[in-house]
Design a protein around this motif. Structure first.
Motif, PDB file in Angstrom:
ATOM      1  N   GLN A   1     -11.029  25.297  17.626  1.00 38.16           N
ATOM      2  CA  GLN A   1      -9.800  24.547  17.350  1.00 38.16           C
ATOM      3  C   GLN A   1      -9.499  24.508  15.864  1.00 38.16           C
ATOM      4  N   ASP A   2     -10.547  24.420  15.082  1.00 38.24           N
ATOM      5  CA  ASP A   2     -10.378  24.326  13.625  1.00 38.24           C
ATOM      6  C   ASP A   2     -10.103  25.676  12.976  1.00 38.24           C
TER       7      ASP A   2
ATOM      8  N   LEU B   1      -6.091  25.478  24.010  1.00 40.76           N
ATOM      9  CA  LEU B   1      -7.153  25.052  23.099  1.00 40.76           C
ATOM     10  C   LEU B   1      -6.791  23.776  22.349  1.00 40.76           C
ATOM     11  N   HIS B   2      -5.561  23.666  21.961  1.00 36.90           N
ATOM     12  CA  HIS B   2      -5.106  22.489  21.207  1.00 36.90           C
ATOM     13  C   HIS B   2      -5.145  21.203  22.034  1.00 36.90           C
ATOM     14  N   THR B   3      -5.249  21.318  23.362  1.00 36.83           N
ATOM     15  CA  THR B   3      -5.241  20.130  24.221  1.00 36.83           C
ATOM     16  C   THR B   3      -6.619  19.503  24.380  1.00 36.83           C
TER      17      THR B   3
ATOM     18  N   ARG C   1      -9.562  17.341  23.657  1.00 35.60           N
ATOM     19  CA  ARG C   1      -9.724  16.172  22.796  1.00 35.60           C
ATOM     20  C   ARG C   1     -11.170  15.699  22.710  1.00 35.60           C
TER      21      ARG C   1
END
Length: 169
Positions: A12-13, A58-60, A62
């Motif tokens: 994610q990073d 991927l951004h989802t 958490r």
């Protein structure tokens, strides 16, 4: 936080190799999961679809659950989509086999196909893949008691199907 989850956060990073490492760490579980829940003739396609969906989403992630639970939830959705499009063909095949072969060789995969989706998911996760009920509940996005109930109903349903198959033979 476990290693797989850390790797997914690295992806994610923006770590360019992290998603590839994530795939390496999880592909065996995803493949087994897709084999039991999806269209067995297209397991590789289901696995690929799972990772494509994961990459797009991927951004989802958490971190509410483990990365593996998140990924297997995506795999479950991919398999469900596949099952929905293939279900009629499988039932037709089961009926044809029943009528043309009266010797009883219980085909486990066809019996699993006869379970309702929610029972099949719970049964495969806990009984075939070895996930604890809590893990299966997180993957299935439901309560632990619901998973226990689904597994119990799946066992009863499978016992009934096996008895029917033996009596037909």
């Amino acid at each position: 936080m476990n290693d797989i989850t850390r790797v997914l956060f690295a992806a994610q990073d923006g770590d360019p190799t992290a998603f590839e490492r994530f795939v390496q760490l999880t592909i065996d579980d995803v493949t087994r999961f897709c084999h039991y829940l999806g269209d067995r003739d297209h397991v590789e396609d289901l696995v690929q679809d799972t990772y494509l969906r994961a990459l797009r989403g991927l951004h989802t992630f958490r971190g509410d659950n483990t990365a593996k639970s998140w990924l297997l939830t995506i795999a479950r959705r991919s398999c469900a989509d596949s099952i929905n499009s293939q279900q009629r063909a499988r039932r037709t095949e089961l009926t044809r086999r029943h009528h043309t072969n009266h010797t009883t060789l219980v085909d486990t995969e066809l019996l699993l196909d006869e379970l309702p989706d929610d029972q099949r998911y719970a049964f495969v996760l806990t009984q075939l893949l070895g996930y604890r009920y809590g893990e299966a509940a997180a993957i299935s996005d439901c309560a632990v008691g619901t998973i226990r109930s689904r597994v119990s109903r799946a066992r009863a349903h499978l016992a009934h199907l096996i008895t029917q198959a033996e009596q037909a033979g």
